[in-house]
Design an enzyme around this catalytic site. Structure first.
Site, PDB file in Angstrom:
ATOM      1  N   HIS A 105      43.294  39.482  29.395  1.00  0.00           N
ATOM      2  CA  HIS A 105      42.324  39.200  28.312  1.00  0.00           C
ATOM      3  C   HIS A 105      42.188  40.404  27.374  1.00  0.00           C
ATOM      4  O   HIS A 105      42.052  40.240  26.163  1.00  0.00           O
ATOM      5  CB  HIS A 105      40.938  38.897  28.887  1.00  0.00           C
ATOM      6  CG  HIS A 105      40.711  37.458  29.239  1.00  0.00           C
ATOM      7  ND1 HIS A 105      40.784  36.439  28.323  1.00  0.00           N
ATOM      8  CD2 HIS A 105      40.374  36.872  30.414  1.00  0.00           C
ATOM      9  CE1 HIS A 105      40.508  35.281  28.922  1.00  0.00           C
ATOM     10  NE2 HIS A 105      40.264  35.515  30.195  1.00  0.00           N
ATOM     11  N   GLN A 111      35.424  37.921  26.021  1.00  0.00           N
ATOM     12  CA  GLN A 111      34.957  36.544  26.210  1.00  0.00           C
ATOM     13  C   GLN A 111      33.514  36.357  25.736  1.00  0.00           C
ATOM     14  O   GLN A 111      33.065  35.227  25.537  1.00  0.00           O
ATOM     15  CB  GLN A 111      35.105  36.113  27.675  1.00  0.00           C
ATOM     16  CG  GLN A 111      36.563  36.024  28.106  1.00  0.00           C
ATOM     17  CD  GLN A 111      36.679  35.570  29.539  1.00  0.00           C
ATOM     18  OE1 GLN A 111      36.646  36.369  30.470  1.00  0.00           O
ATOM     19  NE2 GLN A 111      36.811  34.266  29.734  1.00  0.00           N
ATOM     20  N   HIS A 151      44.398  38.673  35.612  1.00  0.00           N
ATOM     21  CA  HIS A 151      43.936  37.694  34.620  1.00  0.00           C
ATOM     22  C   HIS A 151      43.010  38.367  33.600  1.00  0.00           C
ATOM     23  O   HIS A 151      43.141  38.150  32.397  1.00  0.00           O
ATOM     24  CB  HIS A 151      43.226  36.554  35.374  1.00  0.00           C
ATOM     25  CG  HIS A 151      42.585  35.516  34.521  1.00  0.00           C
ATOM     26  ND1 HIS A 151      42.914  34.175  34.608  1.00  0.00           N
ATOM     27  CD2 HIS A 151      41.609  35.592  33.574  1.00  0.00           C
ATOM     28  CE1 HIS A 151      42.170  33.495  33.736  1.00  0.00           C
ATOM     29  NE2 HIS A 151      41.359  34.324  33.104  1.00  0.00           N
ATOM     30  N   GLU A 152      42.080  39.194  34.099  1.00  0.00           N
ATOM     31  CA  GLU A 152      41.101  39.833  33.205  1.00  0.00           C
ATOM     32  C   GLU A 152      41.746  40.924  32.342  1.00  0.00           C
ATOM     33  O   GLU A 152      41.406  41.061  31.166  1.00  0.00           O
ATOM     34  CB  GLU A 152      39.931  40.409  34.006  1.00  0.00           C
ATOM     35  CG  GLU A 152      39.135  39.416  34.844  1.00  0.00           C
ATOM     36  CD  GLU A 152      38.722  38.162  34.107  1.00  0.00           C
ATOM     37  OE1 GLU A 152      38.537  38.208  32.867  1.00  0.00           O
ATOM     38  OE2 GLU A 152      38.608  37.107  34.754  1.00  0.00           O
ATOM     39  N   CYS A 164      39.739  29.540  33.604  1.00  0.00           N
ATOM     40  CA  CYS A 164      39.194  30.572  32.720  1.00  0.00           C
ATOM     41  C   CYS A 164      37.942  30.028  32.054  1.00  0.00           C
ATOM     42  O   CYS A 164      37.946  28.888  31.586  1.00  0.00           O
ATOM     43  CB  CYS A 164      40.248  30.929  31.667  1.00  0.00           C
ATOM     44  SG  CYS A 164      39.714  32.234  30.548  1.00  0.00           S
ATOM     45  N   LEU A 165      36.890  30.850  32.011  1.00  0.00           N
ATOM     46  CA  LEU A 165      35.640  30.398  31.388  1.00  0.00           C
ATOM     47  C   LEU A 165      35.842  30.104  29.903  1.00  0.00           C
ATOM     48  O   LEU A 165      35.058  29.362  29.311  1.00  0.00           O
ATOM     49  CB  LEU A 165      34.541  31.457  31.579  1.00  0.00           C
ATOM     50  CG  LEU A 165      34.107  31.696  33.033  1.00  0.00           C
ATOM     51  CD1 LEU A 165      33.131  32.860  33.124  1.00  0.00           C
ATOM     52  CD2 LEU A 165      33.497  30.433  33.642  1.00  0.00           C
TER      53      LEU A 165
HETATM   54 NI    NI Z   1      39.813  34.122  31.708  1.00  0.00          NI
END
Ligand code: NI
Length: 176
Positions: free
Chosen positions: A144, A55, A140-141, A98-99
């Site tokens: 990614h 990210q 979730h991470e 999510c960022l």
């Molecule tokens: Ni996220």
């Protein structure tokens, strides 16, 4: 006394880097420590409860998490090369955001508890049983790290709608 905060820019949908499969960390050195520090600075600044290195455009298997309640002491956790080695049959439904997909929230179903094997910043291997918000967040991470976003777990219709919205917004920004 001086504090050096390094808040790095967070990439957002539809940046294709979000679809990369991140590489395993093999060197547990000062550069890794710095990456983790920058990820915490970036995550707390956002603010968010979790961040994957991709990210901030670093395709390495590094995750930072802090799911402690706002009024409590911070509980920063770093997971290097995390993998899910077990999960419950029981499913939980949590609203996720999510960022990298700002201001969009949707309910996602995932196993209620997971066992995660990971390394610390110094390279020690640990296992952790994750429940509640931590279970949701770590899944979730880890997604990614494999190029998967939480919108991949919702209906195709909803996913296409939000993706189009972000593609349009990105076009608008580049036209300015
Ligand atoms: Ni996220």
């Amino acid at each position: 006394m001086c504090f050096f905060m390094t808040v790095r820019p967070i990439i957002t949908l539809p940046d294709p880097q979000l679809r990369l499969v991140s590489k395993k960390v093999t060197k547990f050195d000062a550069r890794l420590q710095q990456l983790v520090t920058d990820m915490f600075d970036t995550m707390y600044d956002a603010p968010g409860v979790g961040l994957a290195a991709i990210q901030i455009a670093v395709p390495e298997r590094v995750v930072t998490v802090d799911v402690s309640p706002k009024e409590d002491e911070p509980q920063p956790m770093a997971f290097i090369n995390p993998e899910i080695i077990g999960h419950s049959d029981e499913i939980n439904c949590h609203q996720e955001g999510c960022l990298s997909i700002p201001d969009y929230f949707e309910e996602v179903e995932r196993p209620a508890t997971v066992t995660v094997r990971y390394q610390t910043v110094t390279g020690e291997t640990h296992e952790m049983l994750c429940e509640g918000l931590l279970a949701t967040c770590i899944q979730h991470e880890i997604d990614h790290l494999n190029g998967t976003l939480f919108i991949d777990h919702i209906s195709r219709l909803k996913r296409e709608r939000v993706t189009k919205k972000f593609i349009k917004a990105a076009r608008r920004d580049s036209d300015d």
